[in-house]
Design a protein around this motif. Sequence first.
Motif, mmCIF file in Angstrom:
data_model
loop_
_atom_site.group_PDB
_atom_site.id
_atom_site.type_symbol
_atom_site.label_atom_id
_atom_site.label_comp_id
_atom_site.label_asym_id
_atom_site.label_seq_id
_atom_site.Cartn_x
_atom_site.Cartn_y
_atom_site.Cartn_z
ATOM 1 N N THR A 7 0.709 -1.176 -0.045
ATOM 2 C CA THR A 7 -0.100 -0.162 -0.036
ATOM 3 C C THR A 7 0.956 1.158 0.089
ATOM 4 O O THR A 7 1.750 1.302 0.836
ATOM 5 C CB THR A 7 -1.051 0.193 1.397
ATOM 6 O OG1 THR A 7 -1.620 -1.099 1.158
ATOM 7 C CG2 THR A 7 -1.856 1.299 1.253
ATOM 8 N N VAL A 8 0.610 2.210 -1.095
ATOM 9 C CA VAL A 8 1.452 3.191 -1.220
ATOM 10 C C VAL A 8 0.700 4.225 -1.008
ATOM 11 O O VAL A 8 -0.555 4.508 -1.692
ATOM 12 C CB VAL A 8 2.124 3.489 -2.224
ATOM 13 C CG1 VAL A 8 2.985 4.605 -2.516
ATOM 14 C CG2 VAL A 8 3.210 2.150 -2.520
ATOM 15 N N ALA A 9 0.725 5.403 0.077
ATOM 16 C CA ALA A 9 0.075 6.521 0.522
ATOM 17 C C ALA A 9 0.838 7.727 0.281
ATOM 18 O O ALA A 9 1.932 7.768 0.434
ATOM 19 C CB ALA A 9 -0.540 6.424 1.868
ATOM 20 N N THR A 10 0.231 8.763 -0.531
ATOM 21 C CA THR A 10 0.796 9.926 -0.836
ATOM 22 C C THR A 10 0.167 11.108 -0.448
ATOM 23 O O THR A 10 -0.970 11.163 -0.405
ATOM 24 C CB THR A 10 1.009 10.138 -2.349
ATOM 25 O OG1 THR A 10 1.743 9.091 -2.976
ATOM 26 C CG2 THR A 10 1.801 11.371 -2.804
ATOM 27 N N THR A 11 0.776 12.023 0.210
ATOM 28 C CA THR A 11 0.247 13.174 0.868
ATOM 29 C C THR A 11 0.977 14.449 0.390
ATOM 30 O O THR A 11 2.280 14.480 0.701
ATOM 31 C CB THR A 11 -0.146 13.232 2.359
ATOM 32 O OG1 THR A 11 -0.438 12.011 2.967
ATOM 33 C CG2 THR A 11 -0.646 14.444 3.011
ATOM 34 N N ARG A 49 3.517 -1.289 3.771
ATOM 35 C CA ARG A 49 2.969 0.123 3.742
ATOM 36 C C ARG A 49 4.118 0.890 3.366
ATOM 37 O O ARG A 49 5.221 0.818 4.175
ATOM 38 C CB ARG A 49 2.477 0.294 4.817
ATOM 39 C CG ARG A 49 1.727 1.893 5.010
ATOM 40 C CD ARG A 49 0.790 1.950 5.884
ATOM 41 N NE ARG A 49 0.095 3.428 5.730
ATOM 42 C CZ ARG A 49 -0.922 3.817 4.739
ATOM 43 N NH1 ARG A 49 -1.609 2.927 4.040
ATOM 44 N NH2 ARG A 49 -1.351 4.915 4.901
ATOM 45 N N ASP A 51 4.492 5.051 2.912
ATOM 46 C CA ASP A 51 4.187 6.490 2.942
ATOM 47 C C ASP A 51 4.976 7.601 2.329
ATOM 48 O O ASP A 51 6.137 7.771 2.790
ATOM 49 C CB ASP A 51 3.768 7.045 4.360
ATOM 50 C CG ASP A 51 2.820 6.180 4.993
ATOM 51 O OD1 ASP A 51 1.461 6.041 4.567
ATOM 52 O OD2 ASP A 51 2.965 5.355 6.025
ATOM 53 N N THR A 53 5.237 11.584 1.970
ATOM 54 C CA THR A 53 4.714 12.917 2.263
ATOM 55 C C THR A 53 5.772 14.040 1.916
ATOM 56 O O THR A 53 6.803 14.215 2.279
ATOM 57 C CB THR A 53 4.567 12.824 3.762
ATOM 58 O OG1 THR A 53 3.719 11.914 4.402
ATOM 59 C CG2 THR A 53 3.663 14.122 4.173
ATOM 60 N N THR A 66 8.331 6.863 4.186
ATOM 61 C CA THR A 66 8.590 6.038 5.327
ATOM 62 C C THR A 66 8.078 4.424 4.764
ATOM 63 O O THR A 66 7.187 4.409 4.209
ATOM 64 C CB THR A 66 8.104 6.287 6.623
ATOM 65 O OG1 THR A 66 6.315 6.680 6.337
ATOM 66 C CG2 THR A 66 8.556 7.781 6.819
ATOM 67 N N ASP A 67 8.705 3.301 5.628
ATOM 68 C CA ASP A 67 8.214 2.065 5.372
ATOM 69 C C ASP A 67 7.887 1.582 6.713
ATOM 70 O O ASP A 67 8.616 1.643 7.640
ATOM 71 C CB ASP A 67 8.969 1.310 4.341
ATOM 72 C CG ASP A 67 10.167 0.985 4.643
ATOM 73 O OD1 ASP A 67 10.282 0.136 5.825
ATOM 74 O OD2 ASP A 67 11.284 1.531 4.204
#
Length: 157
Positions: A7-11, A49, A51, A53, A66-67
């Motif tokens: 899961t890759v989340a981008t902010t 996961r 992230d 940011t 970060t992972d």
Amino acid sequence: MEHPGKTVATTVLPGHRPEWTQDRTLRLALFRVAQEAVRNAAEHSGGDRIDATVTATETYVELAVTDNGTGFDPTMLNGHHHGLAAIRTRCEALNGSVSVTSTGGSGAIVRARIPLRTTRNRHRVAVPSAHPSPVPAIPRHRKPDPYGNSTSTKSLV
């Protein structure tokens, strides 16, 4: 780029000076750094996961990837890590810096910090435009004529 099982989340938080988002050179550098850092995390971290940011302050833009993987000992990094070397080179080209933080069992953080352009700290990098301006460049100022003659082309009659 897809990473099955991750899961890759981008902010993106534009901050106090959102005009940095109009800087094509900076945006491309951040994109390439994020791309490589996410690829490294997906390939080497063992976590599920990641992230990414982006935050901005008055003076810099920072990307943190970060992972939640197994982590590693950053002192064991050697010259064979071409991805991190490419990240460092890209950031340093824009007067930025990179740090890698990790401890065993707690994942890793790749942090890239690039100063925002100002007339004091960096000259503008020319980026060719797809639509050049129809208005020719006009000099910002003219040197005064040392003999006191007018340099204006306007007629006084």
